[in-house]
Design a protein around this motif. Structure first.
Motif, PDB file in Angstrom:
ATOM      1  N   MET A  68       0.832  -1.202   0.000  1.00  0.00           N
ATOM      2  CA  MET A  68       0.000   0.000   0.000  1.00  0.00           C
ATOM      3  C   MET A  68       0.867   1.251   0.000  1.00  0.00           C
ATOM      4  SD  MET A  68      -3.053  -1.015   2.626  1.00  0.00           S
ATOM      5  CE  MET A  68      -4.180   0.289   2.133  1.00  0.00           C
ATOM      6  N   ARG A  69       1.916   1.244   0.803  1.00  0.00           N
ATOM      7  CA  ARG A  69       2.791   2.425   0.890  1.00  0.00           C
ATOM      8  C   ARG A  69       3.532   2.645  -0.428  1.00  0.00           C
ATOM      9  NH1 ARG A  69       2.417   4.465   5.779  1.00  0.00           N
ATOM     10  NH2 ARG A  69       2.101   3.144   7.599  1.00  0.00           N
ATOM     11  N   PRO A  75       5.817   7.411   2.571  1.00  0.00           N
ATOM     12  CA  PRO A  75       7.173   7.750   3.008  1.00  0.00           C
ATOM     13  C   PRO A  75       8.096   6.532   2.970  1.00  0.00           C
ATOM     14  CG  PRO A  75       5.532   8.598   4.544  1.00  0.00           C
ATOM     15  CD  PRO A  75       4.806   7.731   3.561  1.00  0.00           C
ATOM     16  N   GLU A  76       9.276   6.741   2.408  1.00  0.00           N
ATOM     17  CA  GLU A  76      10.253   5.657   2.301  1.00  0.00           C
ATOM     18  C   GLU A  76      10.633   5.130   3.678  1.00  0.00           C
ATOM     19  OE1 GLU A  76      10.260   8.334   0.318  1.00  0.00           O
ATOM     20  OE2 GLU A  76       9.904   7.278  -1.559  1.00  0.00           O
ATOM     21  N   ARG A  77      10.597   5.988   4.681  1.00  0.00           N
ATOM     22  CA  ARG A  77      10.926   5.544   6.030  1.00  0.00           C
ATOM     23  C   ARG A  77       9.948   4.462   6.479  1.00  0.00           C
ATOM     24  NH1 ARG A  77      12.968   9.398  10.754  1.00  0.00           N
ATOM     25  NH2 ARG A  77      13.703   7.765  12.132  1.00  0.00           N
ATOM     26  N   ASP A  78       8.679   4.636   6.173  1.00  0.00           N
ATOM     27  CA  ASP A  78       7.675   3.628   6.538  1.00  0.00           C
ATOM     28  C   ASP A  78       7.891   2.340   5.756  1.00  0.00           C
ATOM     29  OD1 ASP A  78       6.456   5.333   8.366  1.00  0.00           O
ATOM     30  OD2 ASP A  78       5.002   6.083   6.903  1.00  0.00           O
ATOM     31  N   ALA A 106      16.264  -2.529   3.960  1.00  0.00           N
ATOM     32  CA  ALA A 106      15.902  -1.455   4.893  1.00  0.00           C
ATOM     33  C   ALA A 106      17.081  -0.508   5.099  1.00  0.00           C
ATOM     34  CB  ALA A 106      15.444  -2.045   6.229  1.00  0.00           C
ATOM     35  N   LEU A 107      18.263  -1.063   5.308  1.00  0.00           N
ATOM     36  CA  LEU A 107      19.449  -0.243   5.525  1.00  0.00           C
ATOM     37  C   LEU A 107      19.705   0.662   4.320  1.00  0.00           C
ATOM     38  CD1 LEU A 107      21.909   0.553   7.193  1.00  0.00           C
ATOM     39  CD2 LEU A 107      23.109  -1.429   6.208  1.00  0.00           C
ATOM     40  N   THR A 116      17.920   9.199  10.134  1.00  0.00           N
ATOM     41  CA  THR A 116      17.624   7.783  10.370  1.00  0.00           C
ATOM     42  C   THR A 116      18.827   7.021  10.919  1.00  0.00           C
ATOM     43  OG1 THR A 116      18.175   7.167   8.092  1.00  0.00           O
ATOM     44  CG2 THR A 116      15.860   7.736   8.554  1.00  0.00           C
ATOM     45  N   VAL A 117      19.726   7.706  11.575  1.00  0.00           N
ATOM     46  CA  VAL A 117      20.921   7.041  12.093  1.00  0.00           C
ATOM     47  C   VAL A 117      20.536   5.907  13.049  1.00  0.00           C
ATOM     48  CG1 VAL A 117      23.023   7.363  13.474  1.00  0.00           C
ATOM     49  CG2 VAL A 117      22.378   9.060  11.759  1.00  0.00           C
ATOM     50  N   ARG A 118      19.578   6.140  13.912  1.00  0.00           N
ATOM     51  CA  ARG A 118      19.140   5.094  14.850  1.00  0.00           C
ATOM     52  C   ARG A 118      18.555   3.895  14.102  1.00  0.00           C
ATOM     53  NH1 ARG A 118      16.045   6.780  20.043  1.00  0.00           N
ATOM     54  NH2 ARG A 118      18.038   6.391  20.997  1.00  0.00           N
ATOM     55  N   ASP A 119      17.776   4.154  13.076  1.00  0.00           N
ATOM     56  CA  ASP A 119      17.199   3.069  12.281  1.00  0.00           C
ATOM     57  C   ASP A 119      18.294   2.287  11.558  1.00  0.00           C
ATOM     58  OD1 ASP A 119      14.373   3.728  12.765  1.00  0.00           O
ATOM     59  OD2 ASP A 119      14.791   5.512  11.580  1.00  0.00           O
ATOM     60  N   GLN A 120      19.288   3.015  11.041  1.00  0.00           N
ATOM     61  CA  GLN A 120      20.414   2.347  10.391  1.00  0.00           C
ATOM     62  C   GLN A 120      21.157   1.462  11.385  1.00  0.00           C
ATOM     63  OE1 GLN A 120      22.875   5.046   7.980  1.00  0.00           O
ATOM     64  NE2 GLN A 120      21.115   6.423   7.890  1.00  0.00           N
TER      65      GLN A 120
END
Length: 186
Positions: A68-69, A75-78, A106-107, A116-120
């Motif tokens: 859906m996204r 958003p690419e983050r989602d 994802a990375l 997005t440092v924390r997500d990375q």
């Protein structure tokens, strides 16, 4: 319903959280231009299902949210978050190669997004878990520049001896890392 579902999930009342998210989803499906909200409901339901170890169902919901996204150019983050969550489910199911592919995706996406440092870092941690799970110790050492000796605890005997099983994210996983020491030195 959606926010109540999130709150219920936060206090580990997963079944109730899913019921609230399903109600919110049904409502959003009747309202035009709510695809983002619908995707969020699918993502939240997926998270709760994975927390209940219903991995296949949870991954299906994340896949639906991701689809859906992508269709709405969400958003690419989602989208990256969906890949990461699916990777975690795959790793939990001992499908580490597939999980690795999702972590890498994802990375790659997170690296294109500011803030997005924390997500990375989360992606790197999960990759760091998956590589030894696949007995790819040399890859882990090379990728992360590990210079200290590591101990693999595949049979969980050492973790059990130190009473650290279940102290991590899941019941049968270690909540620590072992480093070899001799006379106070690594």
């Amino acid at each position: 319903h959606q926010n109540i579902g999130v709150a219920l999930g936060d206090i580990s009342r997963y079944g109730e959280a899913i019921a609230r998210q399903e109600k919110a989803l049904a409502m959003f499906e009747k309202i035009p231009d709510t695809e983002r909200d619908q995707a969020t409901c699918h993502q939240e339901i997926g998270q709760q299902l994975i927390m209940m170890a219903r991995y296949e169902e949870g991954m299906a919901r994340y896949e639906k949210a991701l689809s859906m996204r992508q269709q709405i150019k969400g958003p690419e983050r989602d989208q990256a978050s969906c890949h990461l969550a699916i990777g975690v489910a795959l790793t939990d199911m001992a499908r580490d190669e597939e999980g690795m592919a999702r972590y890498e995706k994802a990375l790659s996406m997170y690296q294109q997004i500011k803030g997005t440092v924390r997500d990375q870092a989360t992606c790197h941690v999960n990759i760091g878990v998956a590589l030894p799970n696949m007995s790819r110790y040399e890859d882990a050492i090379a990728r992360y520049g590990i210079r200290t000796p590591m101990i693999s605890d595949d049979d969980r005997n050492m973790s059990a001896a130190f009473n650290t099983l279940g102290k991590g994210m899941h019941e049968d996983t270690p909540g620590h890392a072992f480093v070899l020491m001799s006379h106070g030195k690594v």
